[in-house]
Enzyme design. Structure first.
Site, PDB file in Angstrom:
ATOM      1  N   SER A  18       0.850  -1.197   0.000  1.00  0.00           N
ATOM      2  CA  SER A  18       0.000   0.000   0.000  1.00  0.00           C
ATOM      3  C   SER A  18       0.879   1.239   0.000  1.00  0.00           C
ATOM      4  O   SER A  18       1.607   1.500   0.958  1.00  0.00           O
ATOM      5  CB  SER A  18      -0.899   0.009   1.242  1.00  0.00           C
ATOM      6  OG  SER A  18      -1.521   1.281   1.342  1.00  0.00           O
ATOM      7  N   HIS A  75      -1.484  -1.599  -4.050  1.00  0.00           N
ATOM      8  CA  HIS A  75      -2.734  -1.152  -3.429  1.00  0.00           C
ATOM      9  C   HIS A  75      -2.742   0.371  -3.345  1.00  0.00           C
ATOM     10  O   HIS A  75      -1.835   0.978  -2.785  1.00  0.00           O
ATOM     11  CB  HIS A  75      -2.848  -1.783  -2.042  1.00  0.00           C
ATOM     12  CG  HIS A  75      -4.150  -1.549  -1.353  1.00  0.00           C
ATOM     13  ND1 HIS A  75      -5.287  -2.291  -1.605  1.00  0.00           N
ATOM     14  CD2 HIS A  75      -4.511  -0.652  -0.404  1.00  0.00           C
ATOM     15  CE1 HIS A  75      -6.273  -1.869  -0.843  1.00  0.00           C
ATOM     16  NE2 HIS A  75      -5.837  -0.862  -0.101  1.00  0.00           N
ATOM     17  N   ASP A 116      -4.856   3.642  -2.138  1.00  0.00           N
ATOM     18  CA  ASP A 116      -5.926   4.101  -1.244  1.00  0.00           C
ATOM     19  C   ASP A 116      -6.363   5.508  -1.603  1.00  0.00           C
ATOM     20  O   ASP A 116      -5.640   6.474  -1.364  1.00  0.00           O
ATOM     21  CB  ASP A 116      -5.424   4.118   0.203  1.00  0.00           C
ATOM     22  CG  ASP A 116      -5.281   2.733   0.781  1.00  0.00           C
ATOM     23  OD1 ASP A 116      -6.248   1.959   0.709  1.00  0.00           O
ATOM     24  OD2 ASP A 116      -4.193   2.423   1.316  1.00  0.00           O
ATOM     25  N   MET A 175      -8.762   8.540  -0.747  1.00  0.00           N
ATOM     26  CA  MET A 175      -9.590   9.053   0.365  1.00  0.00           C
ATOM     27  C   MET A 175      -9.982  10.491   0.073  1.00  0.00           C
ATOM     28  O   MET A 175      -9.168  11.278  -0.416  1.00  0.00           O
ATOM     29  CB  MET A 175      -8.781   9.033   1.662  1.00  0.00           C
ATOM     30  CG  MET A 175      -8.171   7.702   2.011  1.00  0.00           C
ATOM     31  SD  MET A 175      -7.245   7.833   3.553  1.00  0.00           S
ATOM     32  CE  MET A 175      -6.576   6.180   3.674  1.00  0.00           C
ATOM     33  N   HIS A 207      -8.543   1.114  -3.901  1.00  0.00           N
ATOM     34  CA  HIS A 207      -9.490   1.048  -2.784  1.00  0.00           C
ATOM     35  C   HIS A 207     -10.098   2.432  -2.586  1.00  0.00           C
ATOM     36  O   HIS A 207      -9.435   3.337  -2.103  1.00  0.00           O
ATOM     37  CB  HIS A 207      -8.688   0.582  -1.549  1.00  0.00           C
ATOM     38  CG  HIS A 207      -9.478   0.512  -0.283  1.00  0.00           C
ATOM     39  ND1 HIS A 207      -8.858   0.320   0.952  1.00  0.00           N
ATOM     40  CD2 HIS A 207     -10.805   0.597  -0.028  1.00  0.00           C
ATOM     41  CE1 HIS A 207      -9.786   0.283   1.892  1.00  0.00           C
ATOM     42  NE2 HIS A 207     -10.969   0.463   1.338  1.00  0.00           N
ATOM     43  N   MET A 212     -12.156   5.045  -0.779  1.00  0.00           N
ATOM     44  CA  MET A 212     -12.791   5.437   0.485  1.00  0.00           C
ATOM     45  C   MET A 212     -13.354   6.834   0.264  1.00  0.00           C
ATOM     46  O   MET A 212     -12.833   7.834   0.770  1.00  0.00           O
ATOM     47  CB  MET A 212     -11.757   5.397   1.616  1.00  0.00           C
ATOM     48  CG  MET A 212     -11.394   3.977   2.014  1.00  0.00           C
ATOM     49  SD  MET A 212      -9.868   3.873   2.958  1.00  0.00           S
ATOM     50  CE  MET A 212      -8.719   3.769   1.604  1.00  0.00           C
ATOM     51  N   MET A 257     -11.726  -5.061   6.009  1.00  0.00           N
ATOM     52  CA  MET A 257     -10.889  -4.087   6.733  1.00  0.00           C
ATOM     53  C   MET A 257     -10.550  -4.638   8.113  1.00  0.00           C
ATOM     54  O   MET A 257     -11.437  -5.071   8.855  1.00  0.00           O
ATOM     55  CB  MET A 257     -11.636  -2.754   6.900  1.00  0.00           C
ATOM     56  CG  MET A 257     -11.812  -1.918   5.649  1.00  0.00           C
ATOM     57  SD  MET A 257     -10.285  -1.487   4.768  1.00  0.00           S
ATOM     58  CE  MET A 257      -9.369  -0.580   6.018  1.00  0.00           C
ATOM     59  N   GLY A 260      -3.131   4.828   7.845  1.00  0.00           N
ATOM     60  CA  GLY A 260      -2.186   3.726   7.916  1.00  0.00           C
ATOM     61  C   GLY A 260      -1.646   3.627   9.341  1.00  0.00           C
ATOM     62  O   GLY A 260      -1.899   4.489  10.180  1.00  0.00           O
ATOM     63  N   GLY A 261      -0.916   2.560   9.612  1.00  0.00           N
ATOM     64  CA  GLY A 261      -0.195   2.435  10.877  1.00  0.00           C
ATOM     65  C   GLY A 261      -1.034   2.111  12.095  1.00  0.00           C
ATOM     66  O   GLY A 261      -0.576   2.275  13.220  1.00  0.00           O
ATOM     67  N   ASP A 304      -6.854  -5.730   5.039  1.00  0.00           N
ATOM     68  CA  ASP A 304      -6.220  -4.412   4.897  1.00  0.00           C
ATOM     69  C   ASP A 304      -6.158  -3.688   6.239  1.00  0.00           C
ATOM     70  O   ASP A 304      -7.191  -3.311   6.792  1.00  0.00           O
ATOM     71  CB  ASP A 304      -7.048  -3.598   3.884  1.00  0.00           C
ATOM     72  CG  ASP A 304      -6.430  -2.259   3.542  1.00  0.00           C
ATOM     73  OD1 ASP A 304      -5.317  -1.966   4.011  1.00  0.00           O
ATOM     74  OD2 ASP A 304      -7.081  -1.502   2.789  1.00  0.00           O
ATOM     75  N   GLY A 305      -4.918  -3.507   6.736  1.00  0.00           N
ATOM     76  CA  GLY A 305      -4.711  -2.727   7.950  1.00  0.00           C
ATOM     77  C   GLY A 305      -4.012  -3.509   9.048  1.00  0.00           C
ATOM     78  O   GLY A 305      -4.490  -4.545   9.481  1.00  0.00           O
ATOM     79  N   GLY A 311       1.136  -1.658   4.328  1.00  0.00           N
ATOM     80  CA  GLY A 311       1.651  -0.306   4.148  1.00  0.00           C
ATOM     81  C   GLY A 311       2.855  -0.043   5.016  1.00  0.00           C
ATOM     82  O   GLY A 311       4.005  -0.212   4.593  1.00  0.00           O
ATOM     83  N   SER A 312       2.606   0.344   6.275  1.00  0.00           N
ATOM     84  CA  SER A 312       3.718   0.779   7.122  1.00  0.00           C
ATOM     85  C   SER A 312       4.750  -0.297   7.428  1.00  0.00           C
ATOM     86  O   SER A 312       5.928   0.007   7.600  1.00  0.00           O
ATOM     87  CB  SER A 312       3.211   1.412   8.414  1.00  0.00           C
ATOM     88  OG  SER A 312       2.000   0.891   8.805  1.00  0.00           O
TER      89      SER A 312
HETATM   90  C1  DX5 Z   1      -6.347   2.270   5.556  1.00  0.00           C
HETATM   91  C2  DX5 Z   1      -5.916   1.829   4.193  1.00  0.00           C
HETATM   92  C3  DX5 Z   1      -4.812   0.843   4.168  1.00  0.00           C
HETATM   93  C4  DX5 Z   1      -3.503   1.297   4.757  1.00  0.00           C
HETATM   94  C5  DX5 Z   1      -2.949   0.120   5.508  1.00  0.00           C
HETATM   95  O1  DX5 Z   1      -7.547   2.950   5.464  1.00  0.00           O
HETATM   96  O2  DX5 Z   1      -6.996   1.258   3.501  1.00  0.00           O
HETATM   97  O3  DX5 Z   1      -4.605   0.313   2.866  1.00  0.00           O
HETATM   98  O4  DX5 Z   1      -2.561   1.728   3.814  1.00  0.00           O
HETATM   99  O5  DX5 Z   1      -1.826   0.550   6.153  1.00  0.00           O
HETATM  100  P1  DX5 Z   1      -1.032  -0.260   7.266  1.00  0.00           P
HETATM  101  O6  DX5 Z   1      -0.463  -1.470   6.616  1.00  0.00           O
HETATM  102  O7  DX5 Z   1      -0.018   0.736   7.679  1.00  0.00           O
HETATM  103  O8  DX5 Z   1      -2.020  -0.591   8.359  1.00  0.00           O
HETATM  104 ZN    ZN Z   2      -6.673   0.153   1.586  1.00  0.00          ZN
END
Ligand code: DX5
Ligand code: ZN
Length: 215
Positions: free
Chosen positions: A7, A31, A33, A35, A64, A66, A135, A142-143, A168-169, A190-191
């Site tokens: 991500s 991926h 995101d 938003m 994705h 959002m 989710m 993230g994080g 995811d997450g 992601g992180s």
């Molecule tokens: C959160 C996103 C995720 C995010 C996940 O709303 O949809 O895709 O990047 O990040 P990590 O892996 O840091 O939880």
């Molecule tokens: Zn996502």
């Protein structure tokens, strides 16, 4: 088949392709995101960023959304080279109709489910979607820490369908293997990937922990 979907939300936006290039040879999908500051509190990036990345890489773009009223943007995302468009059941639109529109634009369609939404909400869509995104944190940032109830939710969905399940997450070397056992196919990270000093090294560790063979 298990796969990692890096991500880019956790990547260095000032050198986005620089970060992507460090994982490009070892993954199949990316991926993305999107938003809007309405459906979730945060604003991330949109079509122009995706269009620029598309010029640099052939990776499968797992996008994705959002955002409020995602139906407004199906054509836009198709035009910038998105391969899969995922919309939330919580977006208060006719999800089945959006899925149909996504398919009409030659993209795969995913449906996403927040941690506090009953899984019954996606059950009527299992016959038409290409992927279910479960989710494992509240969307928007993230994080965050992985919500353990996700595992039971994934198991219950996996019992009902062979459709790809994405989580995811908060996925890392500790939570990833538990997700794999529950039936997850695609692991959004992601992180725990782009947030690390050694990105290729982190990817190798994550792949090993989840049980993905090299090459
Ligand atoms: C959160 C996103 C995720 C995010 C996940 O709303 O949809 O895709 O990047 O990040 P990590 O892996 O840091 O939880
Ligand atoms: Zn996502």
């Amino acid at each position: 088949m298990r796969r990692i979907a890096p991500s880019i939300l956790a990547a260095d936006f000032s050198d986005l392709y620089g970060d992507v290039s460090q994982v490009e040879g070892s993954v199949d999908l990316l991926h993305l995101d999107v938003m809007d500051g309405q459906f979730v509190p945060n604003i991330s990036f949109g079509q122009p960023v995706i269009a620029s990345l598309r010029e640099r890489t052939d990776l499968y773009f797992d996008t994705h959304l959002m955002i409020e009223r995602p139906s407004r943007y199906v054509e836009d995302f198709a035009s910038v080279g998105v391969d899969r468009l995922t919309v939330h059941v919580e977006a208060r639109e006719d999800t089945r109709a959006i899925v149909e529109e996504i398919h009409d634009h030659d993209m795969d369609a995913g449906v996403a489910l927040n941690p506090d939404t009953d899984i019954e909400a996606i059950e009527p869509l299992l016959d038409t979607v290409d992927m279910v995104l479960v989710m494992s944190v509240q969307p928007g940032f993230g994080g965050q820490s992985f919500e353990p109830e996700t595992l039971d939710r994934v198991e219950r969905i996996a019992e009902q369908t062979d459709t790809e399940i994405e989580v995811d997450g908060g996925v890392d070397e500790e939570t990833g293997p538990r997700c794999a056992e529950a039936g997850v196919d695609t692991f959004v990270i992601g992180s725990s990937l782009f947030g690390r000093e050694d990105i290729p090294g982190a990817l190798t560790e994550l792949r090993e922990s989840i049980g993905i063979d090299d090459g």
